[in-house]
Every structure is written in structure tokens, then in C-alpha cells.
Motif scaffolding. Structure first.
Motif, short mmCIF file in Angstrom:
data_model
loop_
_atom_site.label_atom_id
_atom_site.label_comp_id
_atom_site.label_asym_id
_atom_site.label_seq_id
_atom_site.Cartn_x
_atom_site.Cartn_y
_atom_site.Cartn_z
N UNK A 54 0.82 -1.22 0.00
CA UNK A 54 0.00 0.00 0.00
C UNK A 54 0.85 1.28 0.00
N UNK A 55 1.77 1.48 0.95
CA UNK A 55 2.57 2.72 0.91
C UNK A 55 3.51 2.77 -0.30
N UNK A 56 4.00 1.59 -0.71
CA UNK A 56 4.88 1.57 -1.88
C UNK A 56 4.12 2.03 -3.12
N UNK A 57 2.91 1.56 -3.29
CA UNK A 57 2.10 1.95 -4.44
C UNK A 57 1.75 3.44 -4.39
N UNK A 164 10.02 -7.17 4.79
CA UNK A 164 9.66 -6.82 3.40
C UNK A 164 9.89 -5.33 3.16
N UNK A 165 9.48 -4.49 4.10
CA UNK A 165 9.61 -3.05 3.93
C UNK A 165 11.08 -2.62 3.89
N UNK A 166 11.89 -3.14 4.81
CA UNK A 166 13.30 -2.78 4.83
C UNK A 166 13.99 -3.23 3.54
N UNK A 167 13.64 -4.42 3.09
CA UNK A 167 14.23 -4.90 1.83
C UNK A 167 13.94 -3.96 0.68
N UNK A 168 12.72 -3.46 0.60
CA UNK A 168 12.37 -2.54 -0.48
C UNK A 168 13.05 -1.19 -0.30
N UNK A 169 13.11 -0.67 0.95
CA UNK A 169 13.72 0.63 1.21
C UNK A 169 15.21 0.65 0.84
N UNK A 170 15.88 -0.48 0.98
CA UNK A 170 17.28 -0.55 0.57
C UNK A 170 17.43 -0.31 -0.94
N UNK A 171 16.42 -0.70 -1.71
CA UNK A 171 16.49 -0.48 -3.16
C UNK A 171 16.20 0.97 -3.53
N UNK A 175 21.32 5.00 2.24
CA UNK A 175 21.71 5.84 3.37
C UNK A 175 20.56 6.05 4.35
N UNK A 176 19.37 6.41 3.82
CA UNK A 176 18.22 6.63 4.69
C UNK A 176 17.76 5.32 5.36
N UNK A 177 17.89 4.24 4.62
CA UNK A 177 17.51 2.95 5.20
C UNK A 177 18.44 2.57 6.34
N UNK A 178 19.74 2.86 6.19
CA UNK A 178 20.70 2.56 7.25
C UNK A 178 20.42 3.40 8.49
N UNK A 179 19.99 4.67 8.29
CA UNK A 179 19.61 5.51 9.44
C UNK A 179 18.44 4.87 10.18
N UNK A 291 8.07 11.32 -3.95
CA UNK A 291 7.36 10.08 -3.66
C UNK A 291 8.16 9.15 -2.77
N UNK A 292 9.48 9.03 -3.07
CA UNK A 292 10.31 8.16 -2.24
C UNK A 292 10.48 8.73 -0.83
N UNK A 293 10.59 10.11 -0.77
CA UNK A 293 10.68 10.73 0.56
C UNK A 293 9.40 10.44 1.36
N UNK A 294 8.25 10.53 0.71
CA UNK A 294 6.98 10.20 1.34
C UNK A 294 6.98 8.73 1.79
N UNK A 295 7.56 7.86 0.92
CA UNK A 295 7.58 6.43 1.26
C UNK A 295 8.35 6.21 2.57
#
Length: 604
Positions: A54-57, A164-171, A175-179, A291-295
Motif C-alpha cells: 500500500x505505501x509503496x504503491x 519486506x519493507x526494509x528490503x524494499x527501502x534498501x532499493x 543511506x536513509x535505510x541505514x539511518x 514520492x520516495x521521501x513520502x515512502x
């Protein structure tokens, strides 16, 4: 806090189980539900994927929304969101339904095992531990365990969602995912720091709940006595004290569990602020889309809530572990009465031998010391003596309700410890001073010891007792409802029902434990007629406070402090002028017909 915890020490049979041991044991209960739990795991995975999508879409549509602001595009987005949400809800509903069935089956089995342990415990177990606390383990603790298992399944769904969410955020942005991930260990460490105090407070909470249950049960059972002595106010005050202690302990437990989430949320707030600042800089620099910042900002809510729940998992899980620990401790409580074999006697002649038996209820307080006694098959033996002389203890040892510490008890020459207890007790018939009747009809209660008996057999036995005259005193005959604990019947009627129940069972060994001590002379006469039937061709042990049940005995044993001081027939013991003669003149003589006639002449 010491005064709050007074009286909440662990029971002697309580045990400390390691968490991994408890978890392994819990998993064994779920083995029969394996297929259903696999299906639950699949639905957990699917619902987690959909809720993450949902948030990814939404994030992916934000970047294209300004380019495709047509009504059709917005409608398509809305339809897709509705479908994703509906499917997520559907899979989650299926998961909860199937999970509830599985947990219900597990709790059903656990409660059955706990109740099986309850009925198998020795009578000494119930002398030592209040019944209300035992009931609490079978009911409320198993229910608390079920609630935590449901929490565990919720956490499984949240764990999948995080991965699942962390895996997608890494893509999207490393840097933001590591934070985001960097702060996770602080959250977990903070929650686990609560583990010890949470386990302690929850255990105390379960114990005070058992204390409250025990107090209520005792009060309700003895409400008649309280009203008789006008002690309702005192009973209420006692309950108020226990209830307030419960309030203070539960308040403390609430503080412990309520304080963890604000602390975790503070840590999560630092993570959100960091993402907001660094993400905003990247959007300004053009290296991250809106959009990615919102994600990241939207996804952080989906990330932190499961993470805080996962981090507090051990604190919350203490409730289930504490409850499970108490239930397993009840199941694992070691029996005091231990059989060395499981022989099933098909027939018992009834010869009973005590060989140098030593017995005590509490260490250092001996009841029988080096006690020896032989009861012949078919003999009627009366046990006489002051309170505490060991009369009832002898009958309880014969019934194998208690374990003796040394010596031997032989039944027809066989060690009593080698019998299968259930099979052995089928040959015993016991009538106590206060017989217990179960809610139901008189017919049902007579048939209790022999469920396969027909109505005709029950009626025939009932008519043997006092020629059946007592049946006419019942409002609906043998179909009369006895009420809870036989409250609708008089004490004498309860004794007659109990006696008929034993006669129907047709035991080889008959034990009459002061059964005529609290009844009127007319009912005693009816019971005596029933006893004439019950004692025929059986080994009978009579603990008596009535002359009528002593005079007809083949032999009388006089006990004092667990030792035999006299034995013989009624006439022989009177002629000796010893302790029995003293008891007779003090307690029994006024019950004799001769004494009644003399008294009538004196006052004529």
C-alpha cells in the motif's frame, strides 16, 4: 512494596522453567495443529505483502500524479488501493479465524491436561494448597496463555512486514535505510531491559488473581456459617483487603507495561526526525524524489510500530510465559502417593495388614508410629479413640489417599503400592461424616460409583436401605434434585444416598468414617438397617461416635496417639474397665437403650 507481596510466595510445587524450555513445550501443544498453522503462516505472509504494498504503491503514484492528473488515472489508483486493502483485510481475517481455532484447540488440550492433573493429585495436595488458587491455574492462566499466543501471531505478521519493507527501502535509498535500521538495536535493547521486572510483576499479578479467586470461593462455600454468626461485614472487610492488594499489584504491573512504550516512542521519534531532516536535504538536492521521501516518512510508521511491538515482545510475552509456567507447574507437580506397579485386582478378599507403618501429615508431627494391625477378611472392625488418635488416618491409608513414610500395608498379602489405584479403589466403598453429593437427582448420585447400573438396579438398592421408607420423604422420590452439594436434602438423607451409592458398588472393603455422628436417632436407625446389609460378607472398618455402630463390631480397636492401647469385643472391653470403658461411660452410655430407660424412670 513488601507488604503488597505478602502471601504471594510461590507454591512449593512451583518451578522455574527457562524460556526456551517453555517455548519448546508450547510448540509441542501446537504439533497437532501443524497443517492449520502452515496455512496461517501463508496468510500472514500474504497479508504482510499486501499491507507493505500500500505505501509503496502510493509513493510510486505521487511522482506521476502531476503528469497524469486525469479522472480515469485517479479512479484506477483508487480501485487498486481498494483492492489491495480488501485483499489484505481478507487474508488477515482468514488468518485470525484459523489462528483462533488452533489456539482454541491448544488451550482446550492444555486445560484438559491441567484438569487431569488436578483430579490425579493426592488428597494431601488439597490439604496444603487452597482450591481457589488451583482453579485459577486451570481457568484464568490458560486463558492468559491463549491471549499471548494470539499476540505472538500478530507479531509474526509484523516481523514479516518489517523485513519486506526494509528490503524494499534498501532499493530506494541505502543511506536513509541505514539511518532507520541503526536505531533498531537501541529499541530492542531498551525493551529487553524490562524483561526481568516484567516477568516478576506478571507472576505476582497471576498469584494475586489466584488469591482473590481462592478468597471468593472460600467465602461462597462458607456463606451459611458467616450469616449464622453475623460476620458478613468481617467477610467483606477481608475481601476488601485482598482486593486492594490486587489493585496495587495490578497497578504496578500496569506501570511497568505502560512505561516501556513512551520510552520506545522517544527513540523512534529521533529516528523519524533524522529521516525527515536528511530526506528533506536529499529532495532539495534532487537525489531523492518526493514520492520516495513520502515512502520513507509513511513507511517509518509501519516500521516503528512493529519494531516497538517486536522489541516489547519479551515484556508482553512474560504474561504468557508466567501463565504457562504456572499451568505446567501444576501438571508437573510430583505425586506423593507413588505406586510401584499397576496390578489390577479382579477380586479382593479383604484381608488388610499394617506392618510397622509410620505416617505423618507434616514432618515432625507423627500420627502413626511403628503401627501394626491385621484385619481379617470379612471382619467388622471398629476404631475408637479421641480426636487425633489416628482413626481416620488408618482408613485414608487403606484407601491410599496418603503416602506412608515407612513400613508396609498388605491387601490379601499384596503390597498396596503395587496396585493400579483406579482398579483397586473399585473394590472400596467409603461413607464419610459429610457425604458429598453432586448436582443432579438422587438416582444419579446413587449411580455415581457404577454408571452402567440400570434404573431398576438403583431402585432395588435404594429400597434395601431402611426398606425404602426414606424414599417417601423425598418430594419427587428418587427423581428429586439434590441441589448443589446436596443442599436440598437433610444430612440424614444425604447419608442414606451415600450409603445406597456404596451398596450399589458392591465393594469388598467397606469404610464407614463417623457417618452417623451428625444425624437424628430415627435416621440413624434407618442407616443402621442399611449397614446391616452393607457390612455382610465384607471387610468393614468403622470409625464411630455412636454406640450402635460399635456394639455390633466383631472387634474394637482403641487408639491413643497412633497406638493400639486396647482391643476386644464391646463386652470384653467394658469388663476390662480401661480406656474404652471410660469412653463408653463418657460418650456412649447415654446412647444405650438401658440408659434411656433409666433416665425415663428417674424423671417419671
Amino acid at each position: 512494596m513488601g507488604f503488597i507481596m505478602d502471601g504471594l510466595d510461590a507454591e512449593e510445587y512451583d518451578r522455574k522453567y527457562q524460556d526456551n524450555v517453555l517455548v519448546e513445550r508450547i510448540i509441542k501443544y501446537f504439533q497437532p495443529e501443524k497443517n492449520r498453522m502452515i496455512f496461517v503462516a501463508i496468510t500472514i505472509f500474504l497479508s504482510s505483502v499486501l499491507y507493505t504494498a500500500l505505501p509503496i504503491f502510493i509513493a510510486s503514484t505521487l511522482d506521476t500524479l502531476q503528469e497524469k492528473t486525469t479522472r480515469n488515472y485517479i479512479l484506477e489508483v483508487a480501485i487498486i488501493l481498494a483492492i489491495l486493502g480488501a485483499l489484505g483485510w481478507l487474508f488477515n481475517a482468514i488468518r485470525r479465524w484459523m489462528g483462533s481455532v488452533s489456539v482454541g484447540n491448544v488451550v482446550l488440550k492444555m486445560r484438559e491436561d491441567a484438569f487431569d492433573a488436578v483430579v490425579k493429585r493426592d488428597l494431601s495436595f488439597y490439604d496444603q494448597y487452597p482450591s481457589g488458587k488451583i482453579v485459577s491455574r486451570v481457568t484464568s492462566d490458560t486463558q492468559a496463555f491463549a491471549q499471548v499466543v494470539n499476540l505472538t501471531m500478530d507479531l509474526m505478521s509484523q516481523i514479516l512486514l518489517v523485513f519486506i519493507l526494509i528490503g524494499y527501502l534498501f532499493t530506494v535509498n541505502v543511506q536513509l535505510t541505514l539511518i532507520t535500521v541503526a536505531l533498531a538495536p537501541f529499541v530492542v535493547f531498551t525493551a529487553l531491559a524490562f524483561r526481568k521486572i516484567a516477568r516478576f510483576t506478571v507472576t505476582q499479578s497471576r498469584r494475586i488473581l489466584a488469591e482473590v479467586s481462592s478468597h471468593i470461593q472460600e467465602t461462597v462455600s462458607g456463606i451459611g456459617v458467616a450469616k449464622t454468626f453475623r460476620q458478613e461485614h468481617a467477610v467483606y472487610n477481608e475481601f476488601t483487603d485482598v482486593n486492594r492488594r490486587s489493585f496495587r499489584i495490578n497497578l504496578r504491573t500496569g506501570y511497568v507495561f505502560s512505561s516501556i512504550f513512551p520510552i520506545l516512542n522517544i527513540i523512534a521519534g529521533f529516528g523519524t526526525a533524522s529521516l525527515l531532516y536528511f530526506g528533506g536535504l536529499k529532495v532539495e538536492a534532487g537525489t531523492l524524489s518526493t514520492g520516495d521521501w513520502y515512502l520513507f516518512l509513511q513507511g517509518i510508521a509501519l516500521f516503528w510500530f512493529p519494531l516497538t511491538s517486536i522489541a516489547s515482545f519479551w515484556s508482553q510475552f512474560q504474561l504468557g510465559l508466567a501463565a504457562g509456567e504456572r499451568v505446567f507447574a501444576l501438571i508437573d507437580a510430583e505425586a506423593n502417593v507413588v505406586q510401584t506397579d499397576n496390578r489390577k485386582p479382579e477380586h479382593i478378599q479383604g484381608e488388610i495388614m499394617f506392618e510397622r507403618v509410620n505416617f505423618h501429615y507434616k514432618a515432625g508431627e507423627p500420627v502413626l508410629q511403628n503401627f501394626s494391625l491385621t484385619i481379617q477378611s470379612g471382619e467388622t472392625l471398629a476404631l475408637v479413640g479421641h480426636t487425633g488418635s489416628g482413626k481416620s488416618s488408618i482408613t485414608k491409608l487403606i484407601a491410599r489417599f496418603y503416602e506412608f513414610q515407612s513400613g508396609r500395608i498388605l491387601i490379601d498379602g499384596q503390597d498396596i503400592r503395587k496396585f493400579d489405584l483406579s482398579a483397586y479403589r473399585q473394590h472400596l466403598g467409603i461413607v464419610t461424616q459429610s457425604p458429598f453429593l453432586f448436582d443432579g437427582t438422587v438416582l444419579d448420585n446413587i449411580r455415581y460409583g457404577k454408571p452402567e447400573a440400570t434404573d431398576e438396579q438403583v431402585v432395588a438398592v435404594a429400597n434395601e436401605i431402611g426398606h425404602g421408607d426414606w424414599i417417601a420423604t423425598l418430594p419427587n422420590g428418587l427423581r428429586t434434585e439434590v441441589g448443589e452439594r446436596g443442599s436440598n436434602l437433610s444430612m440424614g438423607q444425604r447419608q442414606l444416598v451415600a450409603l445406597a451409592r456404596v451398596v450399589l458398588q458392591d465393594p469388598s472393603i467397606f469404610i464407614l468414617d463417623e457417618a452417623t455422628a451428625s444425624i437424628d436417632p430415627l435416621t440413624e436407625a434407618l442407616i443402621q438397617e442399611g449397614l446391616d446389609i452393607a457390612l455382610q460378607h465384607r471387610t468393614s472398618i468403622v470409625v464411630a461416635h455412636r454406640l450402635s455402630t460399635v456394639k455390633n463390631a466383631d472387634r474394637i480397636i482403641v487408639l491413643s496417639k497412633g497406638e493400639i492401647i486396647e482391643e476386644g469385643s464391646h463386652d470384653q472391653l467394658l469388663a476390662q474397665g480401661g480406656h474404652y470403658a471410660e469412653l463408653y461411660n463418657t460418650y456412649f452410655r447415654h446412647q444405650s437403650l438401658e440408659y434411656i430407660e433409666q433416665s425415663a424412670t428417674m424423671f417419671a
